[in-house]
Write an enzyme that holds these catalytic residues in place. Structure first.
Site, PDB file in Angstrom:
ATOM      1  N   TYR A  44      -2.136  -1.145  10.460  1.00 36.44           N
ATOM      2  CA  TYR A  44      -2.119  -1.429   9.020  1.00 36.44           C
ATOM      3  C   TYR A  44      -0.807  -0.939   8.412  1.00 36.44           C
ATOM      4  CZ  TYR A  44      -3.771  -1.410   4.132  1.00 36.44           C
ATOM      5  OH  TYR A  44      -3.918  -1.610   2.785  1.00 36.44           O
ATOM      6  N   SER A  48       0.867  -1.189   0.000  1.00 35.73           N
ATOM      7  CA  SER A  48       0.000   0.000   0.000  1.00 35.73           C
ATOM      8  C   SER A  48       0.898   1.231   0.000  1.00 35.73           C
ATOM      9  CB  SER A  48      -0.850   0.001   1.277  1.00 35.73           C
ATOM     10  OG  SER A  48      -1.558   1.219   1.410  1.00 35.73           O
TER      11      SER A  48
HETATM   12  N1  LIG Z   1      -8.593  -0.844  -1.626  1.00 36.30           N
HETATM   13  C1  LIG Z   1      -7.603  -0.049  -1.310  1.00 36.30           C
HETATM   14  O1  LIG Z   1      -7.752   1.193  -1.223  1.00 36.30           O
HETATM   15  C2  LIG Z   1      -6.230  -0.623  -1.078  1.00 36.30           C
HETATM   16  C3  LIG Z   1      -5.131   0.251  -1.125  1.00 36.30           C
HETATM   17  C4  LIG Z   1      -3.861  -0.258  -0.904  1.00 36.30           C
HETATM   18  C5  LIG Z   1      -3.678  -1.603  -0.660  1.00 36.30           C
HETATM   19  N2  LIG Z   1      -4.760  -2.435  -0.608  1.00 36.30           N
HETATM   20  C6  LIG Z   1      -4.500  -3.850  -0.329  1.00 36.30           C
HETATM   21  O2  LIG Z   1      -5.050  -4.623  -1.363  1.00 36.30           O
HETATM   22  C7  LIG Z   1      -5.320  -5.933  -0.871  1.00 36.30           C
HETATM   23  C8  LIG Z   1      -6.724  -6.343  -1.288  1.00 36.30           C
HETATM   24  O3  LIG Z   1      -7.656  -5.497  -0.630  1.00 36.30           O
HETATM   25  P1  LIG Z   1      -8.989  -5.006  -1.343  1.00 36.30           P
HETATM   26  O4  LIG Z   1      -8.898  -3.548  -1.441  1.00 36.30           O
HETATM   27  O5  LIG Z   1      -9.270  -5.797  -2.542  1.00 36.30           O
HETATM   28  O6  LIG Z   1     -10.036  -5.299  -0.158  1.00 36.30           O
HETATM   29  P2  LIG Z   1     -11.189  -6.402   0.010  1.00 36.30           P
HETATM   30  O7  LIG Z   1     -12.179  -6.264  -1.082  1.00 36.30           O
HETATM   31  O8  LIG Z   1     -11.634  -6.276   1.424  1.00 36.30           O
HETATM   32  O9  LIG Z   1     -10.420  -7.775  -0.199  1.00 36.30           O
HETATM   33  C9  LIG Z   1      -9.606  -8.335   0.806  1.00 36.30           C
HETATM   34  C10 LIG Z   1      -9.306  -9.771   0.431  1.00 36.30           C
HETATM   35  O10 LIG Z   1      -8.470 -10.348   1.450  1.00 36.30           O
HETATM   36  C11 LIG Z   1      -9.054 -11.576   1.871  1.00 36.30           C
HETATM   37  N3  LIG Z   1      -8.744 -11.840   3.273  1.00 36.30           N
HETATM   38  C12 LIG Z   1      -9.039 -11.056   4.351  1.00 36.30           C
HETATM   39  N4  LIG Z   1      -8.664 -11.658   5.476  1.00 36.30           N
HETATM   40  C13 LIG Z   1      -8.125 -12.860   5.122  1.00 36.30           C
HETATM   41  C14 LIG Z   1      -7.564 -13.953   5.829  1.00 36.30           C
HETATM   42  N5  LIG Z   1      -7.507 -13.982   7.172  1.00 36.30           N
HETATM   43  N6  LIG Z   1      -7.109 -15.018   5.124  1.00 36.30           N
HETATM   44  C15 LIG Z   1      -7.179 -15.035   3.789  1.00 36.30           C
HETATM   45  N7  LIG Z   1      -7.697 -14.042   3.052  1.00 36.30           N
HETATM   46  C16 LIG Z   1      -8.163 -12.966   3.712  1.00 36.30           C
HETATM   47  C17 LIG Z   1     -10.554 -11.408   1.637  1.00 36.30           C
HETATM   48  O11 LIG Z   1     -11.206 -12.660   1.428  1.00 36.30           O
HETATM   49  P3  LIG Z   1     -12.042 -13.506   2.508  1.00 36.30           P
HETATM   50  O12 LIG Z   1     -12.897 -12.552   3.270  1.00 36.30           O
HETATM   51  O13 LIG Z   1     -12.782 -14.472   1.643  1.00 36.30           O
HETATM   52  O14 LIG Z   1     -10.993 -14.176   3.356  1.00 36.30           O
HETATM   53  C18 LIG Z   1     -10.561 -10.619   0.334  1.00 36.30           C
HETATM   54  O15 LIG Z   1     -10.455 -11.491  -0.740  1.00 36.30           O
HETATM   55  C19 LIG Z   1      -5.129  -5.870   0.652  1.00 36.30           C
HETATM   56  O16 LIG Z   1      -3.861  -6.406   0.986  1.00 36.30           O
HETATM   57  C20 LIG Z   1      -5.153  -4.377   0.934  1.00 36.30           C
HETATM   58  O17 LIG Z   1      -4.407  -4.045   2.079  1.00 36.30           O
HETATM   59  C21 LIG Z   1      -6.021  -1.974  -0.814  1.00 36.30           C
END
Ligand SMILES: NC(=O)c1ccc[n+]([C@@H]2O[C@H](COP(=O)([O-])OP(=O)(O)OC[C@H]3O[C@@H](n4cnc5c(N)ncnc54)[C@H](OP(=O)(O)O)[C@@H]3O)[C@@H](O)[C@H]2O)c1
Length: 267
Positions: free
Chosen positions: A157, A144
């Site tokens: 985080y 991130s």
């Molecule tokens: N969206 C943003 O603004 C943003 C910005 C920078 C970085 N990111 C990073 O991008 C990545 C994906 O996030 P996203 O934005 O797509 O959010 P999201 O829609 O909430 O997706 C998060 C994913 O992580 C999985 N997950 C959560 N806890 C888990 C666990 N204990 N074991 C295995 N899987 C787990 C969830 O699946 P289940 O619930 O099925 O386990 C889901 O598939 C994350 O690492 C986040 O930190 C996001």
């Protein structure tokens, strides 16, 4: 569209939602063999069906909880029995936080580190011996912009994402004499459920779509940029909106950045 990912065996965590789901579809459109992981099997099956429709060469659904570190070596063995090897691991699974440090319980700090940092490290370490045997592999981790600088309401985080940078920068140096590549991807705001799933100080999901997240880049664009970074063999990429400027500010004018970041209203 290139054919770089065609027939590559790609394991994506966080595949049930958001950026991970978009990565699955982008890889499927290029004809990759896919392994999809996260906790929610029904969601993974939904994504797998669409990935097949979009042209994936094959799709394996492999449920995995990144917080359950002892289960990870066995899951990796299962996957390798089916695929033989993994060409690209995309560590995308993770969870965020929305609370002041002083109002976040230590249990929540540990939970976020256990999923984002130790879970990612455990999976990477379990896959690495196979990659070294085959002298082939690319480890990609979605960190991130918050992995480059801390903001209010994200202490745990930011810590987990900074830790990933430390780990993977060291690993990249150790693997420098091998063909195995390490890429860190630092998105800014991306319009996913990340803020809805983010933990409040007591460990409950905050359940709210933040304005900044809602106005963020689409997950499809984030996936497109991630795949471009993989194709180009980049060591680290950043993308997003104004929040990316903070990375340059912190590096070039750290004292000024420190004054700016305390005034930024971060939800
Ligand atoms: N969206 C943003 O603004 C943003 C910005 C920078 C970085 N990111 C990073 O991008 C990545 C994906 O996030 P996203 O934005 O797509 O959010 P999201 O829609 O909430 O997706 C998060 C994913 O992580 C999985 N997950 C959560 N806890 C888990 C666990 N204990 N074991 C295995 N899987 C787990 C969830 O699946 P289940 O619930 O099925 O386990 C889901 O598939 C994350 O690492 C986040 O930190 C996001």
């Amino acid at each position: 569209m290139s054919d770089f990912f065609q027939n590559k065996r790609i394991w994506i965590t966080g595949a049930s939602s958001g950026i991970g789901e978009a990565l699955v579809y982008a890889c499927a459109e290029e004809g990759a063999h896919l392994v999809l992981s996260s906790r929610k099997e029904p969601e993974l099956r939904r994504v797998a069906t669409t990935a097949t429709e979009k042209g994936a060469a094959s799709v394996i659904v492999q449920p995995l909880d990144l917080a359950d570190h002892t289960s990870i070596p066995g899951i990796v063995s299962l996957v390798l029995q089916k695929t033989g090897k993994v060409d690209i691991l995309i560590n995308c699974g993770g969870i965020s936080q929305r609370e002041l440090a002083m109002d976040t319980t230590l249990e929540v700090d540990k939970k976020i580190m256990n999923i984002n940092y130790f879970g990612t490290v455990a999976l990477t370490k379990a896959l690495l011996p196979g990659m070294l045997t085959h002298q082939l592999g690319h480890i990609v981790t979605i960190t991130s912009v918050t992995g480059k600088y801390g903001t209010p309401m994200r202490s745990a985080y930011a810590a987990s994402k900074h830790a990933l940078h430390g780990f993977f920068d060291s690993l990249r140096a150790e693997l420098g004499h091998t063909p195995i590549r390490v890429t860190l991807v630092c998105p800014g705001f991306v319009r996913t459920n990340v803020s809805i799933n983010a933990l409040a100080g007591d460990g409950r999901p905050q359940g709210i779509m933040d304005e900044a997240t809602n106005k963020g880049m689409t997950p499809e664009e984030a996936a497109r940029r991630t795949l471009r970074a993989i194709r180009q063999g980049k060591e680290e990429v950043w993308f997003g909106g104004r929040e990316v400027v903070g990375i340059y500010l912190k590096r070039l004018f750290p004292a000024y950045f420190s004054k700016v970041i305390r005034r930024v209203k971060v939800t």
